[in-house]
Write an enzyme that holds these catalytic residues in place. Structure first.
Site, mmCIF file in Angstrom:
data_model
loop_
_atom_site.group_PDB
_atom_site.id
_atom_site.type_symbol
_atom_site.label_atom_id
_atom_site.label_comp_id
_atom_site.label_asym_id
_atom_site.label_seq_id
_atom_site.Cartn_x
_atom_site.Cartn_y
_atom_site.Cartn_z
ATOM 1 N N LYS A 47 -0.224 -2.086 -8.140
ATOM 2 C CA LYS A 47 -0.109 -2.969 -9.311
ATOM 3 C C LYS A 47 -0.768 -2.361 -10.556
ATOM 4 O O LYS A 47 -1.331 -3.073 -11.383
ATOM 5 C CB LYS A 47 -0.689 -4.361 -9.025
ATOM 6 C CG LYS A 47 -0.270 -4.970 -7.700
ATOM 7 C CD LYS A 47 1.229 -4.900 -7.450
ATOM 8 C CE LYS A 47 2.050 -5.749 -8.417
ATOM 9 N NZ LYS A 47 3.512 -5.632 -8.130
ATOM 10 N N HIS A 102 0.078 5.693 -3.275
ATOM 11 C CA HIS A 102 -1.113 4.852 -3.444
ATOM 12 C C HIS A 102 -2.305 5.419 -2.670
ATOM 13 O O HIS A 102 -3.357 4.785 -2.621
ATOM 14 C CB HIS A 102 -0.847 3.438 -2.927
ATOM 15 C CG HIS A 102 0.128 2.639 -3.745
ATOM 16 N ND1 HIS A 102 0.162 2.661 -5.122
ATOM 17 C CD2 HIS A 102 1.103 1.761 -3.360
ATOM 18 C CE1 HIS A 102 1.122 1.850 -5.544
ATOM 19 N NE2 HIS A 102 1.692 1.290 -4.510
ATOM 20 N N SER A 132 -2.054 -9.413 -11.116
ATOM 21 C CA SER A 132 -0.716 -8.968 -10.746
ATOM 22 C C SER A 132 -0.541 -8.990 -9.233
ATOM 23 O O SER A 132 0.490 -9.433 -8.714
ATOM 24 C CB SER A 132 -0.467 -7.555 -11.292
ATOM 25 O OG SER A 132 0.831 -7.113 -10.975
#
Length: 290
Positions: A47, A102, A132
């Site tokens: 995010k 990530h 988010s």
């Protein structure tokens, strides 16, 4: 290596990954992944602008050509190194390849440390990351319900969320061994001056675009236009997996929305926790004085 976790998650080196997009095969593929010297990886904590980078990188690497961005879903045009789609599409991407991840620095595959592959690391104000992520957990059926915002904040600060603690992730990628292989940008800079950030990226990559081509990329990669691009806005994902009625995947694309969610007490608690985690790191961010 891999321990099966809750119904929705698997655990890998102590981190939570969604089963919807990760499995033992994809993580083994990631561990053995062979990076090329001309590969480019956009690294983000979830995010923090991943979808935006998947929109930006192909035209920067292809002379401003927007064809891939308009015709190929983002998860195939700039795939996650660790997700289940990677083994299916990675070899089809023309060189130089753009990919996203990530993963924290220490879990990157061995080939990363011996290659010259470059990294663009995008950081976002963790308060907006939290907001988010909270809304994403509400609309994604493959994630656990977030609970109240306060409950989810506690999970976030404890690292009991996807990919662990935000502070651990950020600190891992400040490794001096990376030298000039890494460019740091913030989500907030991209909102304020996307053209300026893209010029920095081009310089980092040793590439150039004509004024007209850069104008075209900047225009296409505005949040407003990206939100209407069906190859990027996740509208291709079935509603039973991601329910846009609960929250759109590309929600607001702004900075500072956290102010609509945090009470003064929660703000103080969150800020103190993040500052404590970063106190010995000398890492400074533009939002630290907000």
């Amino acid at each position: 290596m891999l321990i099966m976790g809750s119904f929705n998650y698997i655990h890998y080196h102590g981190l939570m990954f969604p089963k919807e997009s990760h499995n033992e095969k994809s993580l083994e593929y990631f561990e053995k992944f062979n990076l090329n010297d001309d590969d480019l990886i956009a690294i983000t904590y979830p995010k923090s602008g991943t979808t935006w980078m998947q929109e930006i990188l192909p035209p920067l690497l292809r002379g401003g050509d927007l064809t891939a961005v308009k015709t190929i879903p983002n998860w195939d045009r700039v795939p996650w190194m660790e997700e289940t789609r990677a083994p299916l599409v990675m070899d089809k991407i023309p060189s130089p390849r753009a990919m996203v991840s990530h993963m924290p620095y220490q879990l990157m595959p061995p080939s990363f440390f011996t290659s010259k592959a470059k990294v663009i690391y995008v950081t976002r104000n963790p308060k907006d990351v939290l907001v988010s992520s909270f809304h994403f957990h509400k609309m994604a059926s493959f994630l656990d319900e977030p609970g109240t915002f306060e409950e989810f904040t506690d999970k976030f600060l404890a690292g009991k969320v996807l990919f662990g603690k935000w502070t651990d992730h950020v600190k891992s990628w400040r490794n001096p061994d990376l030298g000039e292989r890494i460019l740091y940008v913030t989500y907030e800079e991209m909102i304020q001056d996307l053209r300026g950030v893209l010029k920095r990226m081009l310089n980092f990559l040793g590439r150039q675009l004509s004024t007209e081509a850069l104008d075209s990329v900047v225009n296409h990669c505005s949040f407003k236009n990206m939100k209407t691009n069906n190859m990027s806005n996740y509208s291709l994902v079935p509603e039973e997996i991601m329910d846009s009625k609960k929250s759109s995947f590309l929600r607001k694309g702004i900075s500072g929305d956290w102010k609509n969610h945090f009470s003064p007490e929660l703000d103080d608690k969150f800020t103190a926790a993040i500052q404590e985690e970063l106190k010995d790191s000398n890492i400074k961010f533009p939002w630290d004085d907000e």
